[in-house]
Design a protein around this motif. Sequence first.
Motif, PDB file in Angstrom:
ATOM      1  N   VAL A 108      31.023  28.247  31.213  1.00  0.00           N
ATOM      2  CA  VAL A 108      31.676  29.487  31.616  1.00  0.00           C
ATOM      3  C   VAL A 108      31.009  30.653  30.881  1.00  0.00           C
ATOM      4  O   VAL A 108      30.909  30.648  29.655  1.00  0.00           O
ATOM      5  CB  VAL A 108      33.184  29.467  31.280  1.00  0.00           C
ATOM      6  N   GLN A 109      30.544  31.631  31.646  1.00  0.00           N
ATOM      7  CA  GLN A 109      29.923  32.807  31.058  1.00  0.00           C
ATOM      8  C   GLN A 109      30.973  33.899  30.923  1.00  0.00           C
ATOM      9  O   GLN A 109      31.428  34.478  31.905  1.00  0.00           O
ATOM     10  CB  GLN A 109      28.769  33.306  31.931  1.00  0.00           C
ATOM     11  N   HIS A 110      31.392  34.187  29.711  1.00  0.00           N
ATOM     12  CA  HIS A 110      32.341  35.262  29.459  1.00  0.00           C
ATOM     13  C   HIS A 110      31.572  36.568  29.256  1.00  0.00           C
ATOM     14  O   HIS A 110      30.551  36.578  28.554  1.00  0.00           O
ATOM     15  CB  HIS A 110      33.186  34.950  28.221  1.00  0.00           C
ATOM     16  N   PRO A 111      32.017  37.661  29.842  1.00  0.00           N
ATOM     17  CA  PRO A 111      31.291  38.927  29.730  1.00  0.00           C
ATOM     18  C   PRO A 111      31.029  39.317  28.279  1.00  0.00           C
ATOM     19  O   PRO A 111      31.935  39.300  27.449  1.00  0.00           O
ATOM     20  CB  PRO A 111      32.240  39.929  30.397  1.00  0.00           C
ATOM     21  N   GLY A 112      29.775  39.614  27.994  1.00  0.00           N
ATOM     22  CA  GLY A 112      29.415  40.057  26.655  1.00  0.00           C
ATOM     23  C   GLY A 112      29.344  38.954  25.628  1.00  0.00           C
ATOM     24  O   GLY A 112      29.217  39.220  24.424  1.00  0.00           O
ATOM     25  N   ARG A 113      29.408  37.696  26.039  1.00  0.00           N
ATOM     26  CA  ARG A 113      29.395  36.568  25.118  1.00  0.00           C
ATOM     27  C   ARG A 113      28.393  35.520  25.591  1.00  0.00           C
ATOM     28  O   ARG A 113      27.916  35.562  26.707  1.00  0.00           O
ATOM     29  CB  ARG A 113      30.783  35.906  25.030  1.00  0.00           C
ATOM     30  N   ILE A 114      28.130  34.562  24.709  1.00  0.00           N
ATOM     31  CA  ILE A 114      27.317  33.439  25.133  1.00  0.00           C
ATOM     32  C   ILE A 114      28.164  32.541  26.031  1.00  0.00           C
ATOM     33  O   ILE A 114      29.392  32.599  26.004  1.00  0.00           O
ATOM     34  CB  ILE A 114      26.796  32.633  23.926  1.00  0.00           C
ATOM     35  N   ALA A 115      27.496  31.724  26.829  1.00  0.00           N
ATOM     36  CA  ALA A 115      28.215  30.814  27.705  1.00  0.00           C
ATOM     37  C   ALA A 115      28.890  29.732  26.867  1.00  0.00           C
ATOM     38  O   ALA A 115      28.327  29.233  25.890  1.00  0.00           O
ATOM     39  CB  ALA A 115      27.259  30.186  28.705  1.00  0.00           C
ATOM     40  N   LEU A 116      30.114  29.373  27.246  1.00  0.00           N
ATOM     41  CA  LEU A 116      30.886  28.361  26.532  1.00  0.00           C
ATOM     42  C   LEU A 116      31.134  27.167  27.443  1.00  0.00           C
ATOM     43  O   LEU A 116      31.278  27.315  28.655  1.00  0.00           O
ATOM     44  CB  LEU A 116      32.240  28.942  26.091  1.00  0.00           C
ATOM     45  N   LEU A 117      31.200  25.992  26.857  1.00  0.00           N
ATOM     46  CA  LEU A 117      31.599  24.801  27.589  1.00  0.00           C
ATOM     47  C   LEU A 117      33.105  24.637  27.452  1.00  0.00           C
ATOM     48  O   LEU A 117      33.625  24.545  26.329  1.00  0.00           O
ATOM     49  CB  LEU A 117      30.879  23.564  27.050  1.00  0.00           C
ATOM     50  N   GLU A 118      33.800  24.604  28.572  1.00  0.00           N
ATOM     51  CA  GLU A 118      35.264  24.546  28.567  1.00  0.00           C
ATOM     52  C   GLU A 118      35.738  23.442  29.508  1.00  0.00           C
ATOM     53  O   GLU A 118      35.031  23.068  30.458  1.00  0.00           O
ATOM     54  CB  GLU A 118      35.842  25.892  29.010  1.00  0.00           C
TER      55      GLU A 118
END
Length: 207
Positions: A108-118
């Motif tokens: 998941v790519q959150h705006p302004g952040r690195i992509a996270l695995l969720e």
Amino acid sequence: MSPHSDKPRGAHADKRTLRRTFLAVRNTLPVGDVRKTELALAERAFEVEELVRARTVAAYVSLGGEPGTAPLLDALRARGTRVLLPVLLDDNDLDWGVYEGPSSLVEVQHPGRIALLEPGGERLGPDAVLAADVVLLPGLAVDARGMRLGRGGGSYDRVLARLESAGAHPALVVLLYDDEVIAHVPAEPHDKAVHAVVTPSGARRFL
């Protein structure tokens, strides 16, 4: 690694300095070293008795140079432990979902952040963490009192406040590298000590 500042300038400022120091070291770690560490952590974690007995564990998916959690997540699941993983919300709070194996994770790519695995399944709500017997916390360092240095985003401060408000008392465990256990972490009034730290060389209790 030199985690000590020359002169205290307030806990908040000192935390920023420490974060930069530890993150810089993590960013230089070879991928092979991170992989070796995560296997050791998956073994050493079960030196914490609460983790052996836990029916539900709130954990997280490590990224980059963080001490790896993937083998530990699978080891917990193989033992029949229900593993909850965080879902980052727009306000930096955390929702939770159940870990059903590596294939259940989505990037998941959150705006302004690195992509996270969720976790890609059902969202259980922020209060799902209240069911956890153990909460595994990400961090950058811990000291002899069990005071944890987080990454500064505030998400886990909210989790800890939620647990306290509800009267829930899971074991709090931080996963680190050996040289991230240091003499002193600057503490602010809202900071909570963890019960134990797990590093590749073993587990240590504080509370």
